[in-house]
Motif scaffolding. Structure first.
Motif, PDB file in Angstrom:
ATOM      1  N   THR A  38      39.737  26.133  42.099  1.00  0.00           N
ATOM      2  CA  THR A  38      41.194  26.046  42.273  1.00  0.00           C
ATOM      3  C   THR A  38      41.480  25.223  43.534  1.00  0.00           C
ATOM      4  O   THR A  38      40.561  24.895  44.283  1.00  0.00           O
ATOM      5  CB  THR A  38      41.800  27.454  42.474  1.00  0.00           C
ATOM      6  OG1 THR A  38      41.282  27.986  43.707  1.00  0.00           O
ATOM      7  CG2 THR A  38      41.437  28.395  41.341  1.00  0.00           C
ATOM      8  N   GLU A  39      42.776  24.973  43.762  1.00  0.00           N
ATOM      9  CA  GLU A  39      43.121  24.183  44.956  1.00  0.00           C
ATOM     10  C   GLU A  39      42.914  24.964  46.250  1.00  0.00           C
ATOM     11  O   GLU A  39      42.490  24.419  47.253  1.00  0.00           O
ATOM     12  CB  GLU A  39      44.579  23.740  44.877  1.00  0.00           C
ATOM     13  CG  GLU A  39      44.710  22.430  44.141  1.00  0.00           C
ATOM     14  CD  GLU A  39      46.152  22.007  43.997  1.00  0.00           C
ATOM     15  OE1 GLU A  39      46.997  22.468  44.791  1.00  0.00           O
ATOM     16  OE2 GLU A  39      46.406  21.214  43.075  1.00  0.00           O
ATOM     17  N   SER A  40      43.229  26.270  46.215  1.00  0.00           N
ATOM     18  CA  SER A  40      43.219  26.993  47.495  1.00  0.00           C
ATOM     19  C   SER A  40      42.616  28.396  47.426  1.00  0.00           C
ATOM     20  O   SER A  40      42.693  29.136  48.396  1.00  0.00           O
ATOM     21  CB  SER A  40      44.651  27.105  48.019  1.00  0.00           C
ATOM     22  OG  SER A  40      45.428  27.780  47.054  1.00  0.00           O
ATOM     23  N   ALA A  41      42.018  28.763  46.280  1.00  0.00           N
ATOM     24  CA  ALA A  41      41.516  30.140  46.180  1.00  0.00           C
ATOM     25  C   ALA A  41      40.080  30.186  45.645  1.00  0.00           C
ATOM     26  O   ALA A  41      39.700  31.129  44.955  1.00  0.00           O
ATOM     27  CB  ALA A  41      42.457  30.968  45.298  1.00  0.00           C
ATOM     28  N   GLY A  42      39.283  29.173  45.968  1.00  0.00           N
ATOM     29  CA  GLY A  42      37.892  29.165  45.496  1.00  0.00           C
ATOM     30  C   GLY A  42      37.838  28.990  43.982  1.00  0.00           C
ATOM     31  O   GLY A  42      38.658  28.268  43.400  1.00  0.00           O
ATOM     32  N   GLY A  44      38.323  30.036  40.070  1.00  0.00           N
ATOM     33  CA  GLY A  44      39.333  30.802  39.339  1.00  0.00           C
ATOM     34  C   GLY A  44      39.110  30.640  37.850  1.00  0.00           C
ATOM     35  O   GLY A  44      38.261  29.848  37.415  1.00  0.00           O
ATOM     36  N   VAL A  45      39.865  31.372  37.051  1.00  0.00           N
ATOM     37  CA  VAL A  45      39.720  31.345  35.593  1.00  0.00           C
ATOM     38  C   VAL A  45      40.945  30.639  35.002  1.00  0.00           C
ATOM     39  O   VAL A  45      42.081  30.949  35.385  1.00  0.00           O
ATOM     40  CB  VAL A  45      39.612  32.787  35.039  1.00  0.00           C
ATOM     41  CG1 VAL A  45      39.481  32.771  33.521  1.00  0.00           C
ATOM     42  CG2 VAL A  45      38.423  33.518  35.678  1.00  0.00           C
ATOM     43  N   PHE A  46      40.685  29.697  34.094  1.00  0.00           N
ATOM     44  CA  PHE A  46      41.766  28.900  33.508  1.00  0.00           C
ATOM     45  C   PHE A  46      41.756  29.032  31.987  1.00  0.00           C
ATOM     46  O   PHE A  46      40.687  29.168  31.373  1.00  0.00           O
ATOM     47  CB  PHE A  46      41.597  27.421  33.884  1.00  0.00           C
ATOM     48  CG  PHE A  46      41.780  27.169  35.356  1.00  0.00           C
ATOM     49  CD1 PHE A  46      43.010  26.729  35.852  1.00  0.00           C
ATOM     50  CD2 PHE A  46      40.732  27.389  36.253  1.00  0.00           C
ATOM     51  CE1 PHE A  46      43.184  26.511  37.218  1.00  0.00           C
ATOM     52  CE2 PHE A  46      40.908  27.170  37.613  1.00  0.00           C
ATOM     53  CZ  PHE A  46      42.134  26.729  38.104  1.00  0.00           C
ATOM     54  N   TYR A 244      38.530  36.124  38.488  1.00  0.00           N
ATOM     55  CA  TYR A 244      39.993  36.065  38.397  1.00  0.00           C
ATOM     56  C   TYR A 244      40.580  36.223  39.792  1.00  0.00           C
ATOM     57  O   TYR A 244      40.294  37.191  40.496  1.00  0.00           O
ATOM     58  CB  TYR A 244      40.524  37.191  37.515  1.00  0.00           C
ATOM     59  CG  TYR A 244      40.390  36.932  36.020  1.00  0.00           C
ATOM     60  CD1 TYR A 244      41.507  36.566  35.268  1.00  0.00           C
ATOM     61  CD2 TYR A 244      39.167  37.071  35.369  1.00  0.00           C
ATOM     62  CE1 TYR A 244      41.394  36.345  33.896  1.00  0.00           C
ATOM     63  CE2 TYR A 244      39.044  36.848  34.010  1.00  0.00           C
ATOM     64  CZ  TYR A 244      40.162  36.486  33.278  1.00  0.00           C
ATOM     65  OH  TYR A 244      40.050  36.268  31.931  1.00  0.00           O
ATOM     66  N   ASN A 245      41.431  35.278  40.187  1.00  0.00           N
ATOM     67  CA  ASN A 245      42.138  35.398  41.459  1.00  0.00           C
ATOM     68  C   ASN A 245      43.345  36.310  41.316  1.00  0.00           C
ATOM     69  O   ASN A 245      43.694  36.736  40.208  1.00  0.00           O
ATOM     70  CB  ASN A 245      42.545  34.003  41.956  1.00  0.00           C
ATOM     71  CG  ASN A 245      41.341  33.244  42.476  1.00  0.00           C
ATOM     72  OD1 ASN A 245      40.514  33.808  43.198  1.00  0.00           O
ATOM     73  ND2 ASN A 245      41.215  31.977  42.106  1.00  0.00           N
ATOM     74  N   HIS A 246      43.953  36.587  42.460  1.00  0.00           N
ATOM     75  CA  HIS A 246      45.081  37.519  42.502  1.00  0.00           C
ATOM     76  C   HIS A 246      46.421  36.787  42.470  1.00  0.00           C
ATOM     77  O   HIS A 246      46.562  35.702  43.034  1.00  0.00           O
ATOM     78  CB  HIS A 246      44.999  38.340  43.801  1.00  0.00           C
ATOM     79  CG  HIS A 246      46.286  39.029  44.118  1.00  0.00           C
ATOM     80  ND1 HIS A 246      46.605  40.282  43.637  1.00  0.00           N
ATOM     81  CD2 HIS A 246      47.370  38.634  44.848  1.00  0.00           C
ATOM     82  CE1 HIS A 246      47.799  40.629  44.064  1.00  0.00           C
ATOM     83  NE2 HIS A 246      48.294  39.640  44.802  1.00  0.00           N
ATOM     84  N   ASP A 247      47.411  37.419  41.853  1.00  0.00           N
ATOM     85  CA  ASP A 247      48.795  36.953  41.945  1.00  0.00           C
ATOM     86  C   ASP A 247      49.685  38.198  41.964  1.00  0.00           C
ATOM     87  O   ASP A 247      49.386  39.173  41.269  1.00  0.00           O
ATOM     88  CB  ASP A 247      49.152  36.073  40.743  1.00  0.00           C
ATOM     89  CG  ASP A 247      50.381  35.227  41.005  1.00  0.00           C
ATOM     90  OD1 ASP A 247      50.244  33.986  41.121  1.00  0.00           O
ATOM     91  OD2 ASP A 247      51.494  35.801  41.089  1.00  0.00           O
ATOM     92  N   CYS A 248      50.739  38.161  42.786  1.00  0.00           N
ATOM     93  CA  CYS A 248      51.639  39.324  42.844  1.00  0.00           C
ATOM     94  C   CYS A 248      52.559  39.373  41.629  1.00  0.00           C
ATOM     95  O   CYS A 248      53.322  40.331  41.462  1.00  0.00           O
ATOM     96  CB  CYS A 248      52.445  39.311  44.140  1.00  0.00           C
ATOM     97  SG  CYS A 248      51.386  39.454  45.604  1.00  0.00           S
TER      98      CYS A 248
END
Ligand SMILES: C[S@@+](CC[C@H](N)C(=O)[O-])C[C@H]1O[C@@H](n2cnc3c(N)ncnc32)[C@H](O)[C@@H]1O
Length: 311
Positions: A38-42, A44-46, A244-248
């Protein structure tokens, strides 16, 4: 990591109630995801194609599990399924012959040692992750896993103080194996560095498992049941879900129905190429509280669109 409260946020209820019609994954094809940078979170899953709201994206078997101390006698020692306690016995429980058989990878070694001191230490310090490290160590000693089994997972950065706090647990773990006459050769991997490295990975990749129960087929009733009962049965580490990265305001939710087998489901329609994110924390908290928990627990500043908008 994730909790159900987020599902009650007003803007998500509609998509969830329409979500329940798309539950079956494609049997033949691989899951519609890829892991990329990803651009800023290492990593990630797409999504590799459009995914409809409510679709089961994929399932995942745990690499490691362990019951909580409070559920040791009430859930399966392997898969964390709830078991009706047997009043006549306080022995560890397996829910099936399969689980008993599958647990041999750690239990044959684990059952040779006396864990009382290690467990007392974990219990008194309120530590749960050393139990997962102990299970992994048993798997490595039995030859079922390699010493670098979880190396692919992202580690938390640990301060010197945190590393020195781990020394007591490491010493007790090692002593338990030594007293059980585990051969030096089999314990060659078990250094302080190995222990710290494993705990640093478990720390940001372990999931707290809350079972929703077999009868909850739709997400909303599962959410309601989970909130009412607060059913945390233990902790587990997975491979793919760890990317999987986090999102609020997540577009994916991870759910457990009756054991530690995870199901990742789309919370809303996702377009091809979109990053899939789950929530690690209770996202019903205020922005400041979320930022504090994510920074202290996971070591990052969340810059999801919800946080950026100050919501
Ligand atoms: C469970 S891992 C997720 C996968 C990880 N990105 C990797 O490369 O393996 C959690 C770590 O990912 C990063 N991360 C997850 N969500 C993030 C976010 N919203 N913003 C920044 N970093 C995030 C943080 O470093 C966090 O400690």
């Amino acid at each position: 990591m994730s909790r159900w409260i987020s599902l009650f946020r007003k803007n998500q209820v509609v998509s969830l109630s329409s979500a329940i019609h798309h539950q079956k994954p494609s049997q033949a094809s691989p899951p519609p995801i890829r892991v990329s940078i990803t651009e800023s979170a290492g990593r990630g899953v797409f999504a590799t194609r459009r995914i409809g709201a409510g679709q089961l994206i994929h399932t995942a078997k745990p690499l490691l599990t362990h019951p909580s101390f409070s559920t040791l006698n009430t859930v399966c020692y392997f898969c964390l399924r709830n078991i009706t306690p047997n009043n006549t016995s306080h022995h560890l429980l397996f829910c099936s012959e399969d689980c008993k058989h599958n647990s041999k990878v750690f239990y044959d070694v684990e059952s040779r040692a006396d864990w009382s001191t290690f467990h007392d230490y974990c219990r008194s310090q309120g530590l749960k992750y050393p139990l997962l490290a102990k299970r992994l160590a048993c798997m490595i000693i039995s030859g079922a896993a390699s010493a670098d089994f979880v190396d692919i997972l992202q580690p938390a950065s640990l301060s010197n103080e945190m590393i020195s706090q781990m020394e007591e647990g490491f010493g007790l773990l090692r002593n338990a194996f030594i007293k059980a006459d585990i051969m030096d050769e089999q314990m060659k991997f078990l250094s302080k560095q190995w222990y710290a490295s494993v705990l640093s990975r478990i720390r940001i990749n372990a999931f707290r498992i809350e079972l929703a129960g077999g009868s909850y087929e739709d997400l909303l009733s599962m959410a309601a049941a989970s909130i009412e009962a607060e059913i945390a049965v233990g902790n587990a580490v997975y491979m793919l879900p760890s990317f999987y990265n986090h999102d609020c305001d997540p577009n994916v939710h991870i759910v457990w129905i009756e054991n530690a087998d995870a199901r990742l489901k789309a919370l809303r329609d996702v377009e091809e190429g979109e990053e899939l994110r789950i929530c690690y924390i209770d996202v019903s908290m205020s922005r400041d509280a979320r930022q504090t928990v994510l920074s202290q627990g996971f070591g990052f500043q969340c810059n999801c669109s919800r946080c950026l908008s100050g919501e």
